[in-house]
Design an enzyme around this catalytic site. Structure first.
Site, short mmCIF file in Angstrom:
data_model
loop_
_atom_site.label_atom_id
_atom_site.label_comp_id
_atom_site.label_asym_id
_atom_site.label_seq_id
_atom_site.Cartn_x
_atom_site.Cartn_y
_atom_site.Cartn_z
CE1 TYR A 50 -2.72 -3.36 1.30
CE2 TYR A 50 -4.35 -1.65 0.88
CZ TYR A 50 -4.04 -2.98 1.07
OH TYR A 50 -5.02 -3.93 1.01
CD GLU A 51 -1.49 5.84 -2.24
OE1 GLU A 51 -1.21 5.67 -3.43
OE2 GLU A 51 -2.39 6.59 -1.85
CB SER A 52 0.60 4.01 3.96
OG SER A 52 0.37 2.62 3.98
#
Lengths: 258, 284
Positions: A50-52
């Site tokens: 996930y882009e986090s």
């Protein structure tokens, strides 16, 4: 056979497209459900990112945001966001980027920015987030979303992220070396781009879906493949795992705080 | 040594009308308590920089404090739209809002460039994307070695960056754990930095490679337990997803929004945050 709804088959069909060897950049919503279903069924070793910054995450419930704490708790490692985008995405480490869209055209171009004119929008949508570079840096892109006339449009209002542009070799002309959208999974059908024109072409229809249903929910003249098949329905196991995941998720997200 | 302050004093002495300010935290550790103090003090005409404006800028924009927003994803994550930001962009309410919109990759690179003291960030981005046609700050440079056309955006150099973190020790060294986002870059890119923390401890006892900001990179430290709510603090309390879902209803209507802000921000203070997370704490 167990009864199911179109939404469930959409998620199942999307999950089936992923393999154990994939390193998948996961968008929130429908893509997240499909990716985690794949992990919980036939692809236990898939790497979900996930882009986090969470790499190799395995959440027990679907996250509401891309940065829920459980993504980090269950990840192999969590990296800073600049590193996520520079080393892992731009560096070419991602095999599949999984995206949704507000508007989509027949060449897989995506709009999640505005309806209407950018400077005087009718509706201001959230915007691209990571999508513009996910679309160009992942080795290929899968798109999953429900079909509807207002979202499957002849012309998108804004190019948030680039699919195949106006078709043919448009990606290469812009210096993009990745494959772009290679698969579109909806609540009615599975589509793949034509090898030459890059226009999305229907490869299989979900059980019970007619060409009239398709025409009612798509804003362009639909191309069908030479041998349109029927999408295999969900298996009992796929449905059980998906429903359990959704039930856990719903219970976790509505927990009220006094 | 970084000085510990009361939140009111830290905000009053460091943030002034017209400044560019970054309240960072990528879903995690969003400095809500500090933003609420800015709202209470009515510090306005701000340029608000943040990758994901989230509820925190929806509130500041809805209260009319922002002249401009620089962002890359203006949604309520997993829920939908940011309705106050949308009202400002679509209807100029409560005031017109200038926007400078980027992708996540661009902003992450721009913060890193700011921290590195460079004037711009270079990356492979915006290929075929429409933002470069509507944002004059997205430009192109040619690699002098390969001839490849790359995207360039200006470095982000906020007047002030504000972040929330888990711990500070007595000297003011700050520990950030979990999803670390762009907070380190945001602090090092800024002229001044305010950090609120969950806890003040004698010693951080941190592993050698974790994310620590030395005290001398920070201008003001404030102890605000619960200060990220409804965002979260890894190891302390989880994200209040129910509050994010609720916000969609609160922000949908101008009057409902105004009433909520009066009750929960204007007529409250930073001490309210500890009680807002007390029930959530049992779940971590």
């Amino acid at each position: 056979m167990t009864q199911y709804i179109a939404d469930e088959l959409m998620t199942v069909a999307a999950a089936r497209a992923l393999s154990n060897n994939d390193v998948c950049f996961v968008g929130i919503g429908a893509p997240s459900a499909a990716c985690n279903l794949a992990r919980l069924t036939h692809a236990p070793d898939i790497t979900l990112i996930y882009e986090s910054g969470t790499i190799g995450t395995a959440p027990e419930v679907l996250p509401l945001s891309i940065g829920d704490g459980e993504l980090c708790d269950t990840a192999v490692t969590t990296v800073p966001v600049p590193e996520m985008f520079r080393y892992w995405l731009q560096g070419g480490r991602i095999t599949v980027g999984f995206l949704g869209a507000a508007q989509l055209d027949r060449f897989g171009n995506i709009n999640t920015t505005v309806v209407g004119d950018y400077h005087a929008p009718k509706v201001r949508l959230p915007g691209g987030g990571g999508a513009p570079e996910i679309a160009s840096s992942c080795q290929q892109i899968f798109i999953t979303m429900k079909q509807a006339r207002r979202s499957f449009v002849r012309q998108i209002d804004f190019f948030t992220s680039f699919g195949h542009g106006r078709g043919g070799p448009h990606r290469q002309e812009l210096g993009i070396t990745t494959a772009g959208p290679t698969l579109l999974i909806t609540d009615k059908a599975v589509w793949r781009p034509d090898p030459e024109t890059k226009e999305f072409t229907v490869m299989s229809l979900h059980p019970g879906v007619t060409q009239a249903d398709m025409a009612d929910t798509v804003g362009w003249d639909i191309r069908y493949g030479a041998d349109v098949e029927e999408t295999p329905p969900p298996t009992t196991e796929e449905l059980e795992v998906l429903r359990a995941l959704k039930a856990r998720t719903a219970a976790a997200h509505v927990k009220e705080v006094a | 040594m970084a000085k510990f302050h009361a939140l009111q004093d830290a905000v009053r002495t460091i943030i002034r009308p017209g400044m560019s300010v970054a309240f960072e935290g990528f879903t995690h550790l969003i400095p809500h308590a500090a933003a609420h103090e800015v709202i209470r003090q009515g510090i306005d005409d701000l340029t608000l920089i943040r990758m994901t404006p989230d509820l925190v800028y929806d509130q500041m924009i809805g209260m009319g404090l922002a002249r401009k927003a620089v962002f890359s994803y203006a949604g309520n994550p997993g829920v939908g739209l940011l309705r106050r930001l949308r009202d400002a962009v679509e209807n100029d309410w409560p005031r017109a809002l200038e926007i400078e919109e980027h992708s996540h990759a661009a902003m992450a690179n721009a913060y890193e460039a700011g921290a590195a003291g460079l004037p711009m960030a270079v990356f492979r981005g915006y290929l075929g994307a429409g933002l470069k046609d509507v944002n004059p700050n997205i430009r192109s440079v040619t690699c002098p070695f390969t001839g490849e056309a790359l995207s360039a955006v200006p470095a982000i150099r906020p007047d002030v960056s504000v972040i929330h973190a888990q711990k500070a020790d007595r000297r003011g060294n700050v520990l950030i754990e979990g999803i670390v986002g762009v907070q380190k870059e945001a602090v090092l890119a800024a002229k001044s930095a305010i950090v609120t923390v969950e806890e003040v401890v004698e010693q951080l006892d941190a592993h050698t490679n974790v994310c620590v900001l030395p005290y001398w990179t920070i201008d003001a430290l404030v102890h605000v337990p619960g200060g990220a709510h409804p965002s979260y603090a890894h190891g302390y309390y989880p994200r209040d997803n129910a509050a994010y879902l609720n916000w969609d209803k609160i922000a949908a209507d101008r009057d409902t929004f105004g009433k909520w802000m009066h009750e929960n921000v204007l007529n409250a203070d930073a001490s309210a945050f500890a009680s807002r997370v007390s029930q959530l704490k049992g779940e971590t």
